[in-house]
Design a protein around this motif. Sequence first.
Motif, PDB file in Angstrom:
ATOM      1  N   UNK A   1       0.781  -1.222   0.000  1.00  0.00           N
ATOM      2  CA  UNK A   1       0.000   0.000   0.000  1.00  0.00           C
ATOM      3  C   UNK A   1       0.815   1.275   0.000  1.00  0.00           C
ATOM      4  N   UNK A   2       2.151   1.152  -0.090  1.00  0.00           N
ATOM      5  CA  UNK A   2       3.012   2.334  -0.109  1.00  0.00           C
ATOM      6  C   UNK A   2       3.352   2.761  -1.530  1.00  0.00           C
ATOM      7  N   UNK A   3       4.029   3.870  -1.644  1.00  0.00           N
ATOM      8  CA  UNK A   3       4.481   4.380  -2.935  1.00  0.00           C
ATOM      9  C   UNK A   3       5.891   3.857  -3.179  1.00  0.00           C
ATOM     10  N   UNK A   4       6.011   2.898  -4.106  1.00  0.00           N
ATOM     11  CA  UNK A   4       7.312   2.256  -4.294  1.00  0.00           C
ATOM     12  C   UNK A   4       8.344   3.203  -4.885  1.00  0.00           C
ATOM     13  N   UNK A   5       7.912   4.314  -5.500  1.00  0.00           N
ATOM     14  CA  UNK A   5       8.885   5.273  -6.025  1.00  0.00           C
ATOM     15  C   UNK A   5       9.618   5.970  -4.883  1.00  0.00           C
ATOM     16  N   UNK A   6       8.859   6.437  -3.898  1.00  0.00           N
ATOM     17  CA  UNK A   6       9.479   7.075  -2.738  1.00  0.00           C
ATOM     18  C   UNK A   6      10.328   6.072  -1.975  1.00  0.00           C
ATOM     19  N   UNK A   7       9.788   4.867  -1.767  1.00  0.00           N
ATOM     20  CA  UNK A   7      10.523   3.835  -1.032  1.00  0.00           C
ATOM     21  C   UNK A   7      11.830   3.505  -1.740  1.00  0.00           C
ATOM     22  N   UNK A   8      11.789   3.391  -3.070  1.00  0.00           N
ATOM     23  CA  UNK A   8      13.003   3.057  -3.823  1.00  0.00           C
ATOM     24  C   UNK A   8      14.066   4.134  -3.664  1.00  0.00           C
ATOM     25  N   UNK A   9      13.678   5.392  -3.839  1.00  0.00           N
ATOM     26  CA  UNK A   9      14.655   6.482  -3.762  1.00  0.00           C
ATOM     27  C   UNK A   9      15.252   6.593  -2.369  1.00  0.00           C
ATOM     28  N   UNK A  10      14.410   6.587  -1.335  1.00  0.00           N
ATOM     29  CA  UNK A  10      14.908   6.774   0.031  1.00  0.00           C
ATOM     30  C   UNK A  10      15.695   5.549   0.508  1.00  0.00           C
ATOM     31  N   UNK A  11      15.237   4.347   0.174  1.00  0.00           N
ATOM     32  CA  UNK A  11      15.964   3.145   0.580  1.00  0.00           C
ATOM     33  C   UNK A  11      17.346   3.096  -0.070  1.00  0.00           C
ATOM     34  N   UNK A  12      17.409   3.412  -1.369  1.00  0.00           N
ATOM     35  CA  UNK A  12      18.724   3.382  -2.008  1.00  0.00           C
ATOM     36  C   UNK A  12      19.610   4.494  -1.466  1.00  0.00           C
ATOM     37  N   UNK A  13      19.013   5.631  -1.140  1.00  0.00           N
ATOM     38  CA  UNK A  13      19.772   6.721  -0.540  1.00  0.00           C
ATOM     39  C   UNK A  13      20.354   6.291   0.802  1.00  0.00           C
ATOM     40  N   UNK A  14      19.547   5.532   1.588  1.00  0.00           N
ATOM     41  CA  UNK A  14      20.045   5.020   2.877  1.00  0.00           C
ATOM     42  C   UNK A  14      21.261   4.122   2.669  1.00  0.00           C
ATOM     43  N   UNK A  15      21.127   3.160   1.761  1.00  0.00           N
ATOM     44  CA  UNK A  15      22.228   2.231   1.515  1.00  0.00           C
ATOM     45  C   UNK A  15      23.464   2.975   1.007  1.00  0.00           C
ATOM     46  N   UNK A  16      23.251   3.931   0.099  1.00  0.00           N
ATOM     47  CA  UNK A  16      24.375   4.673  -0.473  1.00  0.00           C
ATOM     48  C   UNK A  16      25.092   5.502   0.594  1.00  0.00           C
ATOM     49  N   UNK A  17      24.340   6.199   1.436  1.00  0.00           N
ATOM     50  CA  UNK A  17      24.961   7.039   2.466  1.00  0.00           C
ATOM     51  C   UNK A  17      25.706   6.198   3.498  1.00  0.00           C
TER      52      UNK A  17
ATOM     53  N   UNK B   1      11.377  16.232  -0.797  1.00  0.00           N
ATOM     54  CA  UNK B   1      11.466  15.537   0.491  1.00  0.00           C
ATOM     55  C   UNK B   1      12.869  14.992   0.785  1.00  0.00           C
ATOM     56  N   UNK B   2      13.786  15.058  -0.188  1.00  0.00           N
ATOM     57  CA  UNK B   2      15.116  14.486  -0.007  1.00  0.00           C
ATOM     58  C   UNK B   2      15.905  15.100   1.154  1.00  0.00           C
ATOM     59  N   UNK B   3      15.896  16.429   1.356  1.00  0.00           N
ATOM     60  CA  UNK B   3      16.632  16.969   2.521  1.00  0.00           C
ATOM     61  C   UNK B   3      16.169  16.361   3.846  1.00  0.00           C
ATOM     62  N   UNK B   4      14.849  16.232   4.012  1.00  0.00           N
ATOM     63  CA  UNK B   4      14.323  15.613   5.229  1.00  0.00           C
ATOM     64  C   UNK B   4      14.742  14.154   5.319  1.00  0.00           C
ATOM     65  N   UNK B   5      14.717  13.444   4.186  1.00  0.00           N
ATOM     66  CA  UNK B   5      15.104  12.039   4.179  1.00  0.00           C
ATOM     67  C   UNK B   5      16.572  11.867   4.555  1.00  0.00           C
ATOM     68  N   UNK B   6      17.448  12.717   4.023  1.00  0.00           N
ATOM     69  CA  UNK B   6      18.874  12.644   4.358  1.00  0.00           C
ATOM     70  C   UNK B   6      19.095  12.874   5.855  1.00  0.00           C
ATOM     71  N   UNK B   7      18.412  13.880   6.408  1.00  0.00           N
ATOM     72  CA  UNK B   7      18.558  14.166   7.837  1.00  0.00           C
ATOM     73  C   UNK B   7      18.117  12.983   8.687  1.00  0.00           C
ATOM     74  N   UNK B   8      17.019  12.337   8.309  1.00  0.00           N
ATOM     75  CA  UNK B   8      16.518  11.200   9.078  1.00  0.00           C
ATOM     76  C   UNK B   8      17.433   9.980   8.920  1.00  0.00           C
ATOM     77  N   UNK B   9      18.030   9.807   7.745  1.00  0.00           N
ATOM     78  CA  UNK B   9      18.976   8.699   7.544  1.00  0.00           C
ATOM     79  C   UNK B   9      20.214   8.901   8.424  1.00  0.00           C
ATOM     80  N   UNK B  10      20.697  10.136   8.504  1.00  0.00           N
ATOM     81  CA  UNK B  10      21.834  10.440   9.382  1.00  0.00           C
ATOM     82  C   UNK B  10      21.470  10.161  10.833  1.00  0.00           C
ATOM     83  N   UNK B  11      20.270  10.588  11.239  1.00  0.00           N
ATOM     84  CA  UNK B  11      19.789  10.292  12.595  1.00  0.00           C
ATOM     85  C   UNK B  11      19.778   8.793  12.848  1.00  0.00           C
TER      86      UNK B  11
END
Length: 379
Positions: A141-157, A269-279
Amino acid sequence: MTKWAFWRHLPGWALLLALTVAVTVPLTLVGVPSAALFAALVVGIAVALWSRGPKAVPRRLGVAAQGVLGVYIGTMVQQDALPALKDDWAIVLAVVLGTLVLSVIAGALLGVRRDVTPLTGSLALVAGGASGLVAIARELGGDDRVVAVVQYLRVALVTASMPVVVTLIYHADRSHSVVDVARADAAPWYLSVALMTALVLVGATGGRLIRLPGAGLLGPLALTVVLEISGLSFGLTVPELLVQAGYMLIGWQAGLAFTRESLREIGRLLPAAVALIVFLGVATAGLGVLLARVAGLTPLEGYLATSPGGVYAVLATAVETGSNVTFVIAAQVVRILLMLFAAPLLAHAVLWATRRFGRDRDQSRAITDESREPIRVAD
């Protein structure tokens, strides 16, 4: 998709494949994790915005890709790995559950934004099994586009920061020889393909019969884990070509659903996502300190065992630094498996909490408006 429709879109599929391979090869050479998934996501977005390729990945191919990735992830659970935790099961599980709680908190914070639903935010920041979560996000039930971008950003960072953290904070000696960690008892490829096919078919069908959410991924994954732990996997390995094909299909599935408007929304939403990944990274490093003290590990081993992503970089770093490789990879496997199997429960819990305590927000509004029909395992 009819046979005529398939042949009519064949040039678009050929273009999509050629561009994805062209991007995957250099990314693989420089050591980017899950390079094919990232390349397929980026190329899929470009082709979707250019309107030169197919509109979506056929559902049957999407389910097949889920099954391949499920078996592939399951083969990480080697028979001699999990016993390495010995008397430290309780603290490892506590730390993994703590990571899950931190992921939920980070996801809830991301879901505060008006352009992200709480469910999508939670799935996007679950710290484990990025490719698997992307594969089943739409079905949950989620948006796989957002999940894909943020999840890969997490792994990359996490992967990119690991050498810096290991060197500057833990002052690790990385002069140890890197050994080959591939399976020595690997079965011939044709036997592996036959066993993998059986696991995908039986796992997906059985999962559907018991109404397991994300059955296309979690059914084959569960069966593979059982075979690995029982020692009856007969050296099962998933051929690299099939792994890369699975990554590509999952990346295309998310990338082809993009529009110009959804891309702009996700960019905001990427700036917020980066901050939360760092957290999330800092908080799990704190859990690593706790694990190291209770389990008698070095601070570096505690950090590697609790890293919220980049499992292959973790393994390579553990080998290079002479760390307890078996313990580290066992703890990482527990993290990945728990996150993947907890994702459906998390999805249901978030939906219930949203409807019970918060504003009953439509899970398909805003940037999810363009999402295609969810993949249904019944097909």
